[in-house]
Write a protein that holds these residues in place. Structure first.
Motif, PDB file in Angstrom:
ATOM      1  N   LEU A 367       7.602  -1.343  11.696  1.00 23.85           N
ATOM      2  CA  LEU A 367       8.597  -1.649  10.666  1.00 23.85           C
ATOM      3  C   LEU A 367       9.497  -0.439  10.449  1.00 23.85           C
ATOM      4  O   LEU A 367       9.000   0.676  10.273  1.00 23.85           O
ATOM      5  N   PRO A 368      10.818  -0.623  10.453  1.00 23.69           N
ATOM      6  CA  PRO A 368      11.714   0.495  10.123  1.00 23.69           C
ATOM      7  C   PRO A 368      11.677   0.790   8.630  1.00 23.69           C
ATOM      8  O   PRO A 368      11.696  -0.127   7.805  1.00 23.69           O
ATOM      9  N   VAL A 369      11.607   2.072   8.286  1.00 26.04           N
ATOM     10  CA  VAL A 369      11.572   2.455   6.868  1.00 26.04           C
ATOM     11  C   VAL A 369      12.592   3.545   6.564  1.00 26.04           C
ATOM     12  O   VAL A 369      12.589   4.101   5.464  1.00 26.04           O
ATOM     13  N   HIS A 370      13.472   3.841   7.523  1.00 28.52           N
ATOM     14  CA  HIS A 370      14.410   4.945   7.337  1.00 28.52           C
ATOM     15  C   HIS A 370      15.377   4.687   6.185  1.00 28.52           C
ATOM     16  O   HIS A 370      15.888   5.627   5.565  1.00 28.52           O
ATOM     17  N   TYR A 371      15.628   3.413   5.887  1.00 25.83           N
ATOM     18  CA  TYR A 371      16.598   3.072   4.847  1.00 25.83           C
ATOM     19  C   TYR A 371      15.987   3.114   3.438  1.00 25.83           C
ATOM     20  O   TYR A 371      16.701   2.988   2.440  1.00 25.83           O
ATOM     21  N   LEU A 372      14.681   3.284   3.354  1.00 24.35           N
ATOM     22  CA  LEU A 372      14.002   3.249   2.057  1.00 24.35           C
ATOM     23  C   LEU A 372      14.066   4.603   1.356  1.00 24.35           C
ATOM     24  O   LEU A 372      14.107   5.660   1.995  1.00 24.35           O
ATOM     25  N   ARG A 373      14.034   4.575   0.041  1.00 30.66           N
ATOM     26  CA  ARG A 373      13.922   5.791  -0.734  1.00 30.66           C
ATOM     27  C   ARG A 373      12.485   6.316  -0.658  1.00 30.66           C
ATOM     28  O   ARG A 373      11.551   5.568  -0.407  1.00 30.66           O
ATOM     29  N   SER A 374      12.330   7.586  -0.912  1.00 33.63           N
ATOM     30  CA  SER A 374      10.978   8.168  -0.935  1.00 33.63           C
ATOM     31  C   SER A 374      10.161   7.501  -2.024  1.00 33.63           C
ATOM     32  O   SER A 374      10.652   7.254  -3.133  1.00 33.63           O
ATOM     33  N   GLY A 375       8.911   7.187  -1.705  1.00 32.33           N
ATOM     34  CA  GLY A 375       8.062   6.527  -2.684  1.00 32.33           C
ATOM     35  C   GLY A 375       6.925   5.783  -2.015  1.00 32.33           C
ATOM     36  O   GLY A 375       6.640   5.967  -0.825  1.00 32.33           O
ATOM     37  N   THR A 376       6.258   4.934  -2.787  1.00 32.04           N
ATOM     38  CA  THR A 376       5.101   4.180  -2.320  1.00 32.04           C
ATOM     39  C   THR A 376       5.482   2.723  -2.111  1.00 32.04           C
ATOM     40  O   THR A 376       6.145   2.119  -2.957  1.00 32.04           O
ATOM     41  N   TYR A 377       5.037   2.167  -0.987  1.00 33.22           N
ATOM     42  CA  TYR A 377       5.302   0.771  -0.639  1.00 33.22           C
ATOM     43  C   TYR A 377       4.002   0.146  -0.118  1.00 33.22           C
ATOM     44  O   TYR A 377       3.000   0.843   0.112  1.00 33.22           O
ATOM     45  N   TYR A 378       4.038  -1.150   0.082  1.00 33.13           N
ATOM     46  CA  TYR A 378       2.851  -1.864   0.545  1.00 33.13           C
ATOM     47  C   TYR A 378       3.233  -2.809   1.691  1.00 33.13           C
ATOM     48  O   TYR A 378       4.322  -3.395   1.707  1.00 33.13           O
ATOM     49  N   VAL A 379       2.309  -2.909   2.641  1.00 28.26           N
ATOM     50  CA  VAL A 379       2.454  -3.853   3.750  1.00 28.26           C
ATOM     51  C   VAL A 379       1.354  -4.891   3.625  1.00 28.26           C
ATOM     52  O   VAL A 379       0.163  -4.542   3.517  1.00 28.26           O
ATOM     53  N   ARG A 380       1.751  -6.164   3.634  1.00 29.98           N
ATOM     54  CA  ARG A 380       0.785  -7.255   3.551  1.00 29.98           C
ATOM     55  C   ARG A 380       0.810  -8.037   4.859  1.00 29.98           C
ATOM     56  O   ARG A 380       1.870  -8.415   5.356  1.00 29.98           O
ATOM     57  N   VAL A 381      -0.371  -8.265   5.445  1.00 28.70           N
ATOM     58  CA  VAL A 381      -0.510  -9.054   6.670  1.00 28.70           C
ATOM     59  C   VAL A 381      -1.309 -10.303   6.341  1.00 28.70           C
ATOM     60  O   VAL A 381      -2.438 -10.216   5.831  1.00 28.70           O
ATOM     61  N   ILE A 382      -0.723 -11.478   6.608  1.00 25.96           N
ATOM     62  CA  ILE A 382      -1.378 -12.758   6.327  1.00 25.96           C
ATOM     63  C   ILE A 382      -1.675 -13.450   7.655  1.00 25.96           C
ATOM     64  O   ILE A 382      -0.785 -13.629   8.495  1.00 25.96           O
ATOM     65  N   PHE A 383      -2.948 -13.810   7.833  1.00 23.20           N
ATOM     66  CA  PHE A 383      -3.379 -14.567   9.010  1.00 23.20           C
ATOM     67  C   PHE A 383      -4.134 -15.796   8.516  1.00 23.20           C
ATOM     68  O   PHE A 383      -5.246 -15.685   8.000  1.00 23.20           O
ATOM     69  N   ARG A 384      -3.492 -16.933   8.652  1.00 20.51           N
ATOM     70  CA  ARG A 384      -4.043 -18.187   8.132  1.00 20.51           C
ATOM     71  C   ARG A 384      -4.398 -18.008   6.648  1.00 20.51           C
ATOM     72  O   ARG A 384      -3.518 -17.744   5.843  1.00 20.51           O
ATOM     73  N   GLU A 385      -5.669 -18.123   6.260  1.00 22.21           N
ATOM     74  CA  GLU A 385      -6.040 -17.987   4.857  1.00 22.21           C
ATOM     75  C   GLU A 385      -6.416 -16.561   4.487  1.00 22.21           C
ATOM     76  O   GLU A 385      -6.709 -16.264   3.322  1.00 22.21           O
ATOM     77  N   ASP A 386      -6.460 -15.651   5.462  1.00 22.25           N
ATOM     78  CA  ASP A 386      -6.862 -14.267   5.188  1.00 22.25           C
ATOM     79  C   ASP A 386      -5.642 -13.386   5.011  1.00 22.25           C
ATOM     80  O   ASP A 386      -4.564 -13.641   5.577  1.00 22.25           O
ATOM     81  N   LEU A 387      -5.816 -12.320   4.238  1.00 25.90           N
ATOM     82  CA  LEU A 387      -4.747 -11.348   4.085  1.00 25.90           C
ATOM     83  C   LEU A 387      -5.338  -9.958   3.928  1.00 25.90           C
ATOM     84  O   LEU A 387      -6.471  -9.789   3.472  1.00 25.90           O
ATOM     85  N   GLY A 388      -4.530  -8.957   4.297  1.00 26.59           N
ATOM     86  CA  GLY A 388      -4.904  -7.563   4.112  1.00 26.59           C
ATOM     87  C   GLY A 388      -3.691  -6.782   3.660  1.00 26.59           C
ATOM     88  O   GLY A 388      -2.555  -7.074   4.048  1.00 26.59           O
ATOM     89  N   VAL A 389      -3.897  -5.791   2.804  1.00 29.40           N
ATOM     90  CA  VAL A 389      -2.818  -5.003   2.232  1.00 29.40           C
ATOM     91  C   VAL A 389      -3.098  -3.508   2.478  1.00 29.40           C
ATOM     92  O   VAL A 389      -4.229  -3.055   2.262  1.00 29.40           O
ATOM     93  N   LYS A 390      -2.062  -2.781   2.908  1.00 32.96           N
ATOM     94  CA  LYS A 390      -2.192  -1.342   3.115  1.00 32.96           C
ATOM     95  C   LYS A 390      -1.019  -0.636   2.448  1.00 32.96           C
ATOM     96  O   LYS A 390       0.107  -1.146   2.418  1.00 32.96           O
ATOM     97  N   LYS A 391      -1.287   0.557   1.915  1.00 29.52           N
ATOM     98  CA  LYS A 391      -0.259   1.359   1.263  1.00 29.52           C
ATOM     99  C   LYS A 391       0.455   2.224   2.264  1.00 29.52           C
ATOM    100  O   LYS A 391      -0.156   2.794   3.189  1.00 29.52           O
ATOM    101  N   VAL A 392       1.780   2.351   2.106  1.00 30.99           N
ATOM    102  CA  VAL A 392       2.613   3.193   2.954  1.00 30.99           C
ATOM    103  C   VAL A 392       3.423   4.133   2.075  1.00 30.99           C
ATOM    104  O   VAL A 392       4.041   3.688   1.091  1.00 30.99           O
ATOM    105  N   VAL A 393       3.432   5.401   2.396  1.00 32.09           N
ATOM    106  CA  VAL A 393       4.214   6.385   1.664  1.00 32.09           C
ATOM    107  C   VAL A 393       5.437   6.763   2.501  1.00 32.09           C
ATOM    108  O   VAL A 393       5.301   7.178   3.655  1.00 32.09           O
ATOM    109  N   LYS A 394       6.637   6.588   1.924  1.00 28.67           N
ATOM    110  CA  LYS A 394       7.890   6.955   2.592  1.00 28.67           C
ATOM    111  C   LYS A 394       8.302   8.348   2.121  1.00 28.67           C
ATOM    112  O   LYS A 394       8.428   8.593   0.917  1.00 28.67           O
ATOM    113  N   MET A 395       8.519   9.251   3.067  1.00 24.85           N
ATOM    114  CA  MET A 395       8.923  10.619   2.750  1.00 24.85           C
ATOM    115  C   MET A 395      10.444  10.714   2.754  1.00 24.85           C
ATOM    116  O   MET A 395      11.126   9.971   3.449  1.00 24.85           O
TER     117      MET A 395
END
Length: 395
Positions: A367-395
């Protein structure tokens, strides 16, 4: 009676029968070529492997049962050893090629460049190929006696491409250590003499080894890593990856990913100004085809991974913190649709990617993140009924 001319080693030589008989006909012939072989033909063709002097005997028999034989000594002259190299090894037309004659035991030569041009008798000629194609230049070397030897090579005058595939990864556990081996296939047109081979066992520090040799287009090698990884419990690791790349390669790279198609934005999506939004249909790069061209100077590479996890799982993004882009790995237990969403702390959707089919095993999405401001973001991956979330820090 027969003609006994001198012969050349490794070259077919014809023996002519000149036998005759009165008041009958000759019905059988028996040739022996020293200890090298025999023949029952009238005019046999025989090849002596080595130089030397050989006794050749012909025994002829008539219809009346009469027999007679004759033995002559045949001098077999040595054959030359035809060989050559050429430079450059590849390129596009018009391409001048310098051929270097490395033959041994020869005094004259004939070159056929394989493109319909006139033959050359120079020792080491230069020839220009005016059209792209795959050619097979041939060299015939002759000794002073006239004994020949022929050799040819494949020469590719075509646009260059670098395309690697890691076709298989396997490991062996012994004494608490892991030995890893991988098959590397050259799918491109460029001959490769150096490869970087990266080994990454999840939870350990990645390592790199260098392979040197000659890997022509279409050829495959099996590489066994010299390093042995200490492993006490294989289930403590999510995956094992091997990546092959060409050092300092800056040519155009074959991109195995499908093109990304922009679809109309979905309702209630909050997108940053100046960024085109919407759900994008994309084929994810899995462990079987992970050459992705993010920059014009990226290395050509390919990666294959083994997973030790049987269920759905989202792994830690990398790099994290991120500056320009972040890669999110995830494991699928079987093939199916996947949706990846990037959003901020307020729940605003910043990027949304979905695929109708992602393969089982380890997958990666960048995922490109160069356009984002510095801060904390989250990525969510959904597979059928399951999901997982991970934190991403943009510098």
């Amino acid at each position: 009676h027969f003609t006994a001319d001198d012969a050349c080693a490794r070259a077919p030589h014809t023996f002519l029968d000149e036998s005759s008989v009165e008041n009958s006909v000759i019905t059988s012939w028996r040739w022996t070529f020293g200890a090298q072989g025999a023949s029952g033909e009238q005019h046999p063709v025989f090849t002596f492997v080595e130089q030397g002097i050989y006794p050749v005997t012909l025994e002829a028999a008539s219809a009346a049962g009469c027999r007679n034989s004759l033995t002559r000594s045949i001098v077999v002259h040595p054959a030359p050893q035809a060989a050559f190299s050429f430079f450059p090894r590849f390129g596009t037309a018009p391409l001048p090629i310098t051929f270097t004659n490395t033959s041994a035991g020869a005094t004259t030569w004939v070159w056929d460049f394989g493109d319909g041009s006139p033959l050359s008798t120079q020792a080491s000629p230069t020839h220009t190929y005016t059209a792209n194609g795959v050619y097979h230049p041939q060299l015939i070397a002759y000794t002073a006696f006239g004994c020949p030897d022929t050799t040819s090579q494949e020469l590719k005058v075509i646009p260059l491409s670098v395309d690697l595939a890691v076709t298989n990864v396997a490991y062996t556990l012994q004494g608490g250590f892991m030995e890893v081996r991988a098959n590397i296939l050259n799918l491109g047109t460029r001959e490769l003499d150096t490869l970087w081979l990266d080994l990454h066992l999840a939870g350990t520090t990645p390592l790199r080894e260098q392979w040197t040799g000659l890997l022509r287009g279409g050829d495959i090698i099996t590489y066994t890593f010299r390093a042995r990884l200490p492993v006490s419990n294989i289930n403590a690791h999510d995956y094992l990856c091997v990546t092959a790349s060409v050092p300092n390669h800056q040519s155009s790279i074959i991109n195995h990913q499908s093109s990304i198609e922009d679809l109309p934005p979905t309702p209630n999506q909050s997108l940053p100004a100046g960024k085109q939004g919407g759900i994008k249909e994309q084929t994810l790069s899995n462990h079987q085809s992970s050459i992705t061209n993010h920059q014009s100077s990226i290395l050509a590479s390919d990666r294959r991974c083994l997973t030790f996890e049987s269920g759905f799982r989202v792994l830690d993004p990398r790099p994290n913190p991120a500056f320009s882009e972040v890669t999110v790995p995830f494991i699928l237990p079987y093939e199916g649709p996947v949706r990846i969403t990037l959003y901020d702390l307020f729940g605003n959707v910043l990027d949304d990617i979905q695929t109708t089919t992602a393969p089982a095993g380890l997958n990666f999405v960048t995922l490109p993140v160069h356009y984002l401001r510095s801060g904390t973001y989250y990525v969510r991956v959904i597979f059928r009924e399951d999901l997982g979330v991970k934190k991403v820090v943009k510098m």
